[in-house]
Design a protein around this motif. Structure first.
Motif, PDB file in Angstrom:
ATOM      1  N   GLY B  80       0.823  -1.197   0.000  1.00 19.43           N
ATOM      2  CA  GLY B  80       0.000   0.000   0.000  1.00 19.43           C
ATOM      3  C   GLY B  80       0.865   1.259   0.000  1.00 19.43           C
ATOM      4  N   GLY B  81       0.230   2.391   0.070  1.00 19.23           N
ATOM      5  CA  GLY B  81       0.968   3.642  -0.026  1.00 19.23           C
ATOM      6  C   GLY B  81       1.127   4.030  -1.484  1.00 19.23           C
ATOM      7  N   GLY B  82       1.960   5.024  -1.735  1.00 22.03           N
ATOM      8  CA  GLY B  82       2.092   5.484  -3.110  1.00 22.03           C
ATOM      9  C   GLY B  82       1.100   6.583  -3.409  1.00 22.03           C
ATOM     10  N   PHE B  83       0.774   6.728  -4.685  1.00 27.28           N
ATOM     11  CA  PHE B  83       0.045   7.937  -5.079  1.00 27.28           C
ATOM     12  C   PHE B  83      -1.448   7.735  -5.271  1.00 27.28           C
ATOM     13  N   GLN B  84      -1.909   6.450  -5.341  1.00 27.48           N
ATOM     14  CA  GLN B  84      -3.270   6.304  -5.865  1.00 27.48           C
ATOM     15  C   GLN B  84      -4.348   6.845  -4.950  1.00 27.48           C
ATOM     16  N   GLU B  85      -4.073   6.853  -3.608  1.00 20.80           N
ATOM     17  CA  GLU B  85      -5.081   7.424  -2.709  1.00 20.80           C
ATOM     18  C   GLU B  85      -5.281   8.912  -3.015  1.00 20.80           C
ATOM     19  N   GLU B  86      -4.168   9.603  -3.223  1.00 23.84           N
ATOM     20  CA  GLU B  86      -4.233  11.031  -3.516  1.00 23.84           C
ATOM     21  C   GLU B  86      -4.948  11.270  -4.855  1.00 23.84           C
ATOM     22  N   PHE B  87      -4.609  10.435  -5.828  1.00 27.11           N
ATOM     23  CA  PHE B  87      -5.234  10.513  -7.143  1.00 27.11           C
ATOM     24  C   PHE B  87      -6.755  10.338  -7.013  1.00 27.11           C
ATOM     25  N   GLN B  88      -7.147   9.304  -6.259  1.00 27.58           N
ATOM     26  CA  GLN B  88      -8.584   9.032  -6.084  1.00 27.58           C
ATOM     27  C   GLN B  88      -9.281  10.185  -5.379  1.00 27.58           C
ATOM     28  N   GLU B  89      -8.581  10.792  -4.409  1.00 27.56           N
ATOM     29  CA  GLU B  89      -9.156  11.923  -3.684  1.00 27.56           C
ATOM     30  C   GLU B  89      -9.384  13.095  -4.647  1.00 27.56           C
ATOM     31  N   ARG B  90      -8.448  13.282  -5.575  1.00 31.90           N
ATOM     32  CA  ARG B  90      -8.597  14.374  -6.539  1.00 31.90           C
ATOM     33  C   ARG B  90      -9.761  14.107  -7.494  1.00 31.90           C
ATOM     34  N   VAL B  91      -9.997  12.838  -7.779  1.00 29.18           N
ATOM     35  CA  VAL B  91     -11.149  12.495  -8.615  1.00 29.18           C
ATOM     36  C   VAL B  91     -12.433  12.793  -7.851  1.00 29.18           C
ATOM     37  N   ARG B  92     -12.440  12.382  -6.560  1.00 27.69           N
ATOM     38  CA  ARG B  92     -13.635  12.540  -5.750  1.00 27.69           C
ATOM     39  C   ARG B  92     -14.013  14.013  -5.567  1.00 27.69           C
ATOM     40  N   THR B  93     -12.983  14.843  -5.326  1.00 20.98           N
ATOM     41  CA  THR B  93     -13.275  16.252  -5.065  1.00 20.98           C
ATOM     42  C   THR B  93     -13.424  17.056  -6.352  1.00 20.98           C
ATOM     43  N   GLY B  94     -13.021  16.468  -7.473  1.00 17.70           N
ATOM     44  CA  GLY B  94     -13.113  17.194  -8.735  1.00 17.70           C
ATOM     45  C   GLY B  94     -11.844  17.952  -9.095  1.00 17.70           C
ATOM     46  N   ASP B  95     -10.838  17.914  -8.205  1.00 18.91           N
ATOM     47  CA  ASP B  95      -9.572  18.595  -8.495  1.00 18.91           C
ATOM     48  C   ASP B  95      -8.901  18.028  -9.739  1.00 18.91           C
ATOM     49  N   ILE B  96      -9.285  16.813 -10.116  1.00 23.14           N
ATOM     50  CA  ILE B  96      -8.666  16.165 -11.263  1.00 23.14           C
ATOM     51  C   ILE B  96      -8.863  17.007 -12.531  1.00 23.14           C
ATOM     52  N   ALA B  97      -9.938  17.822 -12.543  1.00 24.47           N
ATOM     53  CA  ALA B  97     -10.192  18.685 -13.698  1.00 24.47           C
ATOM     54  C   ALA B  97      -9.020  19.637 -13.919  1.00 24.47           C
ATOM     55  N   VAL B  98      -8.426  20.109 -12.795  1.00 25.25           N
ATOM     56  CA  VAL B  98      -7.269  21.008 -12.903  1.00 25.25           C
ATOM     57  C   VAL B  98      -6.099  20.267 -13.543  1.00 25.25           C
ATOM     58  N   MET B 184      -7.713  -1.997  -0.916  1.00 27.22           N
ATOM     59  CA  MET B 184      -7.467  -3.096   0.013  1.00 27.22           C
ATOM     60  C   MET B 184      -7.319  -4.418  -0.734  1.00 27.22           C
ATOM     61  N   MET B 185      -8.245  -4.674  -1.650  1.00 33.39           N
ATOM     62  CA  MET B 185      -8.171  -5.910  -2.418  1.00 33.39           C
ATOM     63  C   MET B 185      -6.892  -5.954  -3.248  1.00 33.39           C
ATOM     64  N   ALA B 186      -6.531  -4.815  -3.822  1.00 30.51           N
ATOM     65  CA  ALA B 186      -5.333  -4.768  -4.659  1.00 30.51           C
ATOM     66  C   ALA B 186      -4.084  -5.049  -3.834  1.00 30.51           C
ATOM     67  N   THR B 187      -4.074  -4.579  -2.571  1.00 32.61           N
ATOM     68  CA  THR B 187      -2.933  -4.836  -1.699  1.00 32.61           C
ATOM     69  C   THR B 187      -2.816  -6.327  -1.392  1.00 32.61           C
ATOM     70  N   VAL B 188      -3.974  -6.964  -1.164  1.00 33.77           N
ATOM     71  CA  VAL B 188      -3.994  -8.405  -0.928  1.00 33.77           C
ATOM     72  C   VAL B 188      -3.324  -9.132  -2.078  1.00 33.77           C
ATOM     73  N   VAL B 189      -3.742  -8.775  -3.275  1.00 36.62           N
ATOM     74  CA  VAL B 189      -3.211  -9.426  -4.474  1.00 36.62           C
ATOM     75  C   VAL B 189      -1.709  -9.161  -4.607  1.00 36.62           C
ATOM     76  N   MET B 190      -1.319  -7.906  -4.350  1.00 36.90           N
ATOM     77  CA  MET B 190       0.091  -7.547  -4.486  1.00 36.90           C
ATOM     78  C   MET B 190       0.955  -8.338  -3.505  1.00 36.90           C
ATOM     79  N   ILE B 191       0.514  -8.453  -2.254  1.00 34.43           N
ATOM     80  CA  ILE B 191       1.303  -9.167  -1.246  1.00 34.43           C
ATOM     81  C   ILE B 191       1.450 -10.644  -1.625  1.00 34.43           C
ATOM     82  N   PHE B 192       0.370 -11.226  -2.102  1.00 35.33           N
ATOM     83  CA  PHE B 192       0.381 -12.658  -2.398  1.00 35.33           C
ATOM     84  C   PHE B 192       1.183 -12.977  -3.653  1.00 35.33           C
ATOM     85  N   PHE B 193       0.986 -12.180  -4.724  1.00 34.52           N
ATOM     86  CA  PHE B 193       1.518 -12.557  -6.032  1.00 34.52           C
ATOM     87  C   PHE B 193       2.878 -11.941  -6.363  1.00 34.52           C
TER      88      PHE B 193
END
Lengths: 279, 271
Positions: B80-98, B184-193
């Motif tokens: 986990g960690g990295g950028f995708q949480e921030e990216f998703q937050e920007r999508v949610r708030t609409g900042d992604i338009a910028v 969360m699901m993606a982290t599961v997959v990453m740890i296992f595979f």
């Protein structure tokens, strides 16, 4: 700060629990707005922690025993520790967010509310999905109890649930101490992961796997061994590697109480030393 | 062209500096990675004592696997960690338009920023745990420069594959709005595979054969095999690097298609 209200200390504890309950209920309602995401996260939380056990299971595809312990014996260690950590994490896990709150100044708002700060911090963004870890831990523990070849006495049978609850208490104390440490160290929330997640990873395996000094450290300094090693070895009828007497197996609840004392003192000292960042 | 390269370099440098500001967080991370390294190392010693040569590794190689994994954990965002949480937050708030309004490619921008972050974490959180491990346990670290260079190329390709996977998670927010569950699901997959849980060469039978050709293998297992030299024989490490580059290109390509579909969904609300 005076101990609030006419009801004194007892009233303060009640205020804390009531405040905790209200904030928790609010966050559960908020989580349920995205129900699919909540379900995915809960299943994911169970799966992510179950993976550790899958790892152990894969190891046992190649060996019959690890450190002299069989798979059901290790499952007892794994299940109990996972259930304990899950419970502690559910109730107190979000105290790790206190560092972020100190940094952005939003701890100030908590200080003026008529609910103890610890209750507010612990309930902050309460994550019901963490039940996932507890549930899968109890599942593995249940399997272990059935699969084990143990001569169950009443004492041993009672020791299993006591071990899970006292273990949760010990991990809870670590979480509170970790949160208190953040008043001192700032954004070092990850250090407590070493003791909680790291501790649980260690406790999944029998103590015979680790260096003696490491075992001594988690018995006498940070007494994680009482989460499950000491009681579980007694249940399994195996000798304690440090030669602790048999009755030590029943000490876990006492150890949990004893470690909560320095943890809560550290927390109070932390709150008292807090200087707002201002704005 | 040169201006483009300069821009991405600046974005990457920004990503590096941004994480470099968190000194205590980095120290805490080093401590945690080292503690976990010790715990896992002892369990691997117990396992390899029982079964010497398991998964094609001797005990020193297995221990090297443990400690190098700990060093790559934060950089490759394996748990986990990295950028995708921030990216998703920007999508949610609409900042992604910028972000979309900027005269720069969205995927390229985030790749540069994430590589900058990874570069910092490779240095800040990677080196010290490995040194600690090497001081206490007998590791099978190579001594020739070629091998280390190939390893670094392989790590770079692994970071790109990791980014490409996580970029798809980030884009999923355009449809799901809240990313917590899928992350969360993606982290599961990453740890296992990826080999974090156990080296993929230890996975038994058919399961082992399957997990070793999936993209997650390119993130951790392949760099380690390149470092340990288990890919030797048929023309050094080239097949291993080719395997990684193939997945990187494929997943980045899928990311571009998904990005095109996602940006068609964006509705910018005036204000």
């Amino acid at each position: 700060m005076p101990d609030g209200g006419p009801a004194g200390r007892g009233g303060r504890l009640w205020d804390g629990l009531r405040g905790y309950g209200l904030i928790v209920a609010m966050w559960i309602r908020a989580t349920m707005t995205y129900r699919t995401s909540f379900l995915l996260a809960t299943v994911g939380n169970a799966a992510i922690t179950l993976l550790d056990f899958v790892g152990i299971y894969l190891m046992f595809a190649h060996v019959d025993a690890l450190g002299g312990f069989t798979l059901p014996e290790i499952a007892l260690l794994y299940g109990s520790c996972s259930a304990s950590l899950g419970l502690a994490d559910l109730v107190l896990g979000n105290t790790h967010r206190v560092g972020a709150r100190i940094r952005d100044g939003s701890l100030d708002t908590m200080l003026v509310r008529p609910v103890p700060v610890l209750a507010q911090v612990a309930a902050d963004r309460f994550a019901l999905r963490r039940l996932g870890r507890t549930v899968q831990g109890l599942g593995v523990l249940g399997w272990a109890v059935v699969a084990l070849d143990v001569d169950w006495t009443l004492g041993k049978a009672l020791l299993v649930p006591v071990m899970v609850l006292a273990g949760a208490g010990i991990f809870g104390a670590v979480l509170v101490a970790g949160a208190a440490f953040q008043f001192l160290a700032g954004d070092a929330a990850e250090v407590q992961n070493s003791f909680t997640y790291g501790g649980c990873t260690m406790l999944q395996y029998p103590p015979t796997v680790f260096a003696k000094d490491l075992v001594r450290g988690v018995t006498f300094i940070v007494p994680l061994a009482f989460v499950n090693w000491v009681p579980a070895l007694h249940v399994l009828g195996r000798p304690d590697p440090l030669g602790l007497p048999g009755w030590a197996a029943y000490l876990s609840p006492l150890v949990a109480l004893v470690v909560f004392l320095p943890a809560s003192l550290a927390w109070r000292a932390g709150v008292r030393s807090y200087r707002s960042t201002g704005s | 062209m040169r201006q483009g390269a300069r821009l991405y370099a600046a974005v990457a440098a920004g990503g590096f500096r941004r994480y470099a500001t968190y000194a205590t967080a980095t120290a805490a991370g080093v401590f945690t990675n080292t503690v976990f390294g010790f715990i896992v190392a002892y369990t691997y010693i117990a396992l390899w004592d029982e079964r010497p040569g398991l998964g094609g590794y001797d005990q020193a190689q297995a221990l090297t696997f443990v400690w190098v994994s700990q060093s790559l954990l934060a950089a490759a965002a394996l748990i986990g960690g990295g950028f995708q949480e921030e990216f998703q937050e920007r999508v949610r708030t609409g900042d992604i338009a910028v972000d979309l309004y900027r005269p720069v490619d969205l995927q390229g921008w985030w790749l540069a920023a994430d590589l900058g972050r990874a570069a910092f974490q490779l240095l800040g959180r990677g080196v010290l745990p490995l040194v600690a491990g090497a001081l206490v346990f007998p590791l099978a670290l190579p001594t020739d420069v070629t091998r280390w260079s190939l390893f670094l190329v392989s790590v770079f390709l692994g970071l790109v594959v990791s980014f490409a996977i996580r970029y798809l998670l980030g884009l999923a927010a355009f449809w799901l709005m809240d990313g917590a569950g899928i992350n969360m699901m993606a982290t599961v997959v990453m740890i296992f595979f990826s080999g974090v849980l156990l080296p993929l060469t230890v996975f038994p039978g058919e399961l082992g054969a399957v997990v070793r050709v999936l993209p997650w293998a390119a993130v951790l297992q392949t760099p380690l095999d390149v470092l340990l030299g288990t890919h030797e024989g048929a023309g050094t490490a080239l097949p291993a690097l080719g395997f990684q580059a193939g997945w990187a290109l494929l997943l980045l390509g899928v990311g571009r298609l998904a990005q095109a579909a996602a940006t068609r969904k964006v509705v910018v609300q005036g204000g």
